[in-house]
Design a protein around this motif. Structure first.
Motif, PDB file in Angstrom:
ATOM      1  N   HIS A 126      15.949  -0.137  31.614  1.00 35.97           N
ATOM      2  CA  HIS A 126      14.356   0.308  31.156  1.00 35.97           C
ATOM      3  C   HIS A 126      14.075  -1.464  32.454  1.00 35.97           C
ATOM      4  O   HIS A 126      13.123  -1.768  32.811  1.00 35.97           O
ATOM      5  CB  HIS A 126      13.747  -0.111  30.540  1.00 35.97           C
ATOM      6  CG  HIS A 126      12.573  -0.540  30.382  1.00 35.97           C
ATOM      7  ND1 HIS A 126      11.613   0.625  30.601  1.00 35.97           N
ATOM      8  CD2 HIS A 126      11.748  -1.226  29.836  1.00 35.97           C
ATOM      9  CE1 HIS A 126      10.177   0.033  29.733  1.00 35.97           C
ATOM     10  NE2 HIS A 126      10.156  -0.740  29.949  1.00 35.97           N
ATOM     11  N   GLN A 127      14.783  -2.378  31.964  1.00 41.95           N
ATOM     12  CA  GLN A 127      14.557  -3.961  32.654  1.00 41.95           C
ATOM     13  C   GLN A 127      14.527  -3.833  34.327  1.00 41.95           C
ATOM     14  O   GLN A 127      13.946  -4.049  35.144  1.00 41.95           O
ATOM     15  CB  GLN A 127      15.459  -4.638  32.047  1.00 41.95           C
ATOM     16  CG  GLN A 127      15.276  -6.298  33.038  1.00 41.95           C
ATOM     17  CD  GLN A 127      15.620  -7.210  32.371  1.00 41.95           C
ATOM     18  OE1 GLN A 127      16.674  -7.351  31.181  1.00 41.95           O
ATOM     19  NE2 GLN A 127      15.329  -8.565  32.726  1.00 41.95           N
ATOM     20  N   TYR A 128      16.201  -2.893  34.735  1.00 40.60           N
ATOM     21  CA  TYR A 128      16.124  -2.931  35.639  1.00 40.60           C
ATOM     22  C   TYR A 128      15.060  -2.108  37.413  1.00 40.60           C
ATOM     23  O   TYR A 128      14.551  -2.186  38.020  1.00 40.60           O
ATOM     24  CB  TYR A 128      17.049  -2.335  35.954  1.00 40.60           C
ATOM     25  CG  TYR A 128      17.847  -1.801  37.816  1.00 40.60           C
ATOM     26  CD1 TYR A 128      18.731  -2.842  38.112  1.00 40.60           C
ATOM     27  CD2 TYR A 128      17.723  -0.854  37.997  1.00 40.60           C
ATOM     28  CE1 TYR A 128      19.031  -2.880  39.465  1.00 40.60           C
ATOM     29  CE2 TYR A 128      18.360  -0.219  39.551  1.00 40.60           C
ATOM     30  CZ  TYR A 128      18.860  -1.290  40.177  1.00 40.60           C
ATOM     31  OH  TYR A 128      19.426  -1.958  41.503  1.00 40.60           O
ATOM     32  N   ILE A 129      14.574  -0.698  36.105  1.00 43.86           N
ATOM     33  CA  ILE A 129      13.705  -0.520  36.766  1.00 43.86           C
ATOM     34  C   ILE A 129      12.738  -1.099  37.283  1.00 43.86           C
ATOM     35  O   ILE A 129      11.869  -0.537  37.969  1.00 43.86           O
ATOM     36  CB  ILE A 129      13.383   0.967  36.224  1.00 43.86           C
ATOM     37  CG1 ILE A 129      14.759   2.094  36.107  1.00 43.86           C
ATOM     38  CG2 ILE A 129      12.393   1.954  37.004  1.00 43.86           C
ATOM     39  CD1 ILE A 129      14.957   3.280  35.019  1.00 43.86           C
ATOM     40  N   SER A 130      11.859  -0.725  35.769  1.00 38.92           N
ATOM     41  CA  SER A 130      11.255  -2.161  36.076  1.00 38.92           C
ATOM     42  C   SER A 130      10.498  -2.767  37.134  1.00 38.92           C
ATOM     43  O   SER A 130      10.122  -3.442  38.050  1.00 38.92           O
ATOM     44  CB  SER A 130      10.093  -2.505  34.418  1.00 38.92           C
ATOM     45  OG  SER A 130       9.284  -3.224  34.787  1.00 38.92           O
ATOM     46  N   GLU A 131      11.607  -4.172  37.374  1.00 40.71           N
ATOM     47  CA  GLU A 131      11.211  -5.248  37.982  1.00 40.71           C
ATOM     48  C   GLU A 131      11.773  -3.968  39.622  1.00 40.71           C
ATOM     49  O   GLU A 131      10.873  -4.706  40.327  1.00 40.71           O
ATOM     50  CB  GLU A 131      13.189  -5.821  37.694  1.00 40.71           C
ATOM     51  CG  GLU A 131      12.336  -7.041  36.451  1.00 40.71           C
ATOM     52  CD  GLU A 131      13.503  -8.237  36.477  1.00 40.71           C
ATOM     53  OE1 GLU A 131      14.293  -8.131  37.692  1.00 40.71           O
ATOM     54  OE2 GLU A 131      13.042  -8.604  35.175  1.00 40.71           O
ATOM     55  N   LYS A 132      12.692  -3.308  39.831  1.00 46.88           N
ATOM     56  CA  LYS A 132      12.512  -3.029  41.160  1.00 46.88           C
ATOM     57  C   LYS A 132      11.330  -2.099  41.404  1.00 46.88           C
ATOM     58  O   LYS A 132      10.611  -2.183  42.661  1.00 46.88           O
ATOM     59  CB  LYS A 132      13.434  -1.879  41.134  1.00 46.88           C
ATOM     60  CG  LYS A 132      15.168  -1.783  41.177  1.00 46.88           C
ATOM     61  CD  LYS A 132      15.629  -3.409  42.445  1.00 46.88           C
ATOM     62  CE  LYS A 132      16.608  -3.186  42.432  1.00 46.88           C
ATOM     63  NZ  LYS A 132      17.145  -4.230  42.950  1.00 46.88           N
ATOM     64  N   ARG A 133      10.973  -1.520  40.722  1.00 46.56           N
ATOM     65  CA  ARG A 133       9.608  -0.911  41.109  1.00 46.56           C
ATOM     66  C   ARG A 133       8.102  -2.436  40.812  1.00 46.56           C
ATOM     67  O   ARG A 133       7.232  -2.107  42.072  1.00 46.56           O
ATOM     68  CB  ARG A 133       8.719  -0.320  39.701  1.00 46.56           C
ATOM     69  CG  ARG A 133       9.445   1.300  39.874  1.00 46.56           C
ATOM     70  CD  ARG A 133       9.174   1.985  38.597  1.00 46.56           C
ATOM     71  NE  ARG A 133       9.251   4.084  38.530  1.00 46.56           N
ATOM     72  CZ  ARG A 133       9.410   4.154  37.541  1.00 46.56           C
ATOM     73  NH1 ARG A 133       9.306   3.963  36.466  1.00 46.56           N
ATOM     74  NH2 ARG A 133       9.840   5.725  37.924  1.00 46.56           N
ATOM     75  N   ILE A 134       8.351  -3.227  40.841  1.00 42.24           N
ATOM     76  CA  ILE A 134       7.404  -4.060  41.030  1.00 42.24           C
ATOM     77  C   ILE A 134       7.672  -4.795  42.577  1.00 42.24           C
ATOM     78  O   ILE A 134       6.260  -4.915  43.092  1.00 42.24           O
ATOM     79  CB  ILE A 134       7.085  -5.613  39.348  1.00 42.24           C
ATOM     80  CG1 ILE A 134       6.442  -4.873  38.872  1.00 42.24           C
ATOM     81  CG2 ILE A 134       6.251  -6.138  39.893  1.00 42.24           C
ATOM     82  CD1 ILE A 134       5.728  -4.053  38.154  1.00 42.24           C
ATOM     83  N   LEU A 135       8.773  -5.837  42.334  1.00 41.52           N
ATOM     84  CA  LEU A 135       8.513  -5.389  43.567  1.00 41.52           C
ATOM     85  C   LEU A 135       8.555  -4.868  44.731  1.00 41.52           C
ATOM     86  O   LEU A 135       8.437  -5.160  46.120  1.00 41.52           O
ATOM     87  CB  LEU A 135      10.601  -6.311  43.857  1.00 41.52           C
ATOM     88  CG  LEU A 135      11.487  -7.366  43.072  1.00 41.52           C
ATOM     89  CD1 LEU A 135      12.156  -7.191  43.191  1.00 41.52           C
ATOM     90  CD2 LEU A 135      10.432  -8.897  43.629  1.00 41.52           C
TER      91      LEU A 135
END
Length: 296
Positions: A243-252
């Motif tokens: 979840h954290q990985y997906i969220s950070e990649k999406r925001i970037l």
């Protein structure tokens, strides 16, 4: 920027998660092994020349065992961390060469590399999925000498006529030669990485489908895995929850879209968020600013 070997350097000075305001920064750092650096990423690219010590580098689920004169390329936004260690049975701690992690580091802004067309090495690393280059001895020696020349340039900048310009010229020359070596030496990107095939497949799928359904249930079904096993293995291999990985990649990804001129509401949908409120909140939590604060 250089530091004396015997000076204690806080990690916030050079392993920072964040942004690079200059075109480049240079460090030569030597410190004791068994340092503890958390998983992190940067908004800039990074080249590390390993000079000594027992060290592994973990990059997006891949683990590399490194040797002196290996070059590590860390593309911006890739999650990574170094791991230093003593050889089994070596408890002397006598200050020998393997008791220190010695490396040269170049921070490089994406705009700087793009301006001069010097992103080829990072593009090749991403294309072939390997982030460590091991050149023949003569190539490594030549590049090492250029990196050390940059260090001397920085030490003399204030005393030399056009000192900062001379440093910049030598950084560009070193990057030109480094890129040429990376794209011309077919045997450069050869050190093998230890990795879990399923985790790499997950990372690749997430990266290519940021606007799609990346729920835990969907990913578990898509990859024929128990969701609990999938989450545990991903965390073990990357240091991040899925979840954290997906969220950070999406925001970037969304931030890059906004910076290129795409409206924030459009970027919100294209990076997989269902509503602007949750997108804005996640954006602020991760980057410390609202989408509306970004100027294209």
């Amino acid at each position: 920027m250089t530091k004396d070997y015997d000076e204690k350097i806080p990690y916030s000075d050079y392993e920072q998660k964040g942004y690079l305001e200059q075109d480049f920064r240079f460090f030569h750092i030597k410190d004791r092994i068994n340092i503890d650096v958390p998983y992190h990423y940067h908004d800039f690219h990074k080249v590390i020349l390993i000079l000594g010590g027992n060290v592994k580098y973990l990059i997006e689920g891949r683990e590399y065992e490194l040797l002196p004169f290996d070059f590590v390329l860390v593309n911006r936004h890739l999650i990574h961390k170094p791991v230093t260690y003593q050889n089994e049975g070596d408890l002397s701690g006598d200050g020998g060469k393997n008791d220190y992690y010695d490396r040269v580091i170049l921070y490089l802004s994406d705009g700087f590399l793009s301006k001069y067309g010097l992103l080829d090495a990072f593009a090749k690393a991403k294309e072939i999925g390997s982030y460590v280059v091991r050149f023949p001895g003569d190539v490594s020696t030549s590049l090492y000498e250029q990196f050390i020349k940059i260090e001397r340039d920085i030490q003399r900048e204030k005393d030399e006529y056009a000192g900062e310009l001379l440093t910049r010229i030598d950084v560009l020359k070193a990057l030109i030669d480094f890129n040429k070596a990376c794209i011309s030496e077919d045997f450069g990107f050869k050190p093998e990485a230890r990795y879990n095939r399923k985790v790499i497949e997950l990372i690749n799928y997430i990266t290519e489908n940021l606007s799609g359904d990346l729920s835990i249930d969907y990913l578990a079904d898509h990859f024929y895995m128990s969701k609990y096993h999938m989450m545990r293995v991903f965390k073990n291999e990357t240091g991040y929850s899925i979840h954290q990985y997906i969220s950070e990649k999406r925001i970037l990804y969304a931030r890059n879209q906004i910076m290129s001129g795409i409206p924030a509401t459009t970027a919100c949908l294209e990076c997989g968020f269902k509503d602007y409120s949750s997108f804005s909140r996640a954006f602020k939590n991760q980057l410390g600013m609202l989408p509306s604060d970004i100027k294209s």
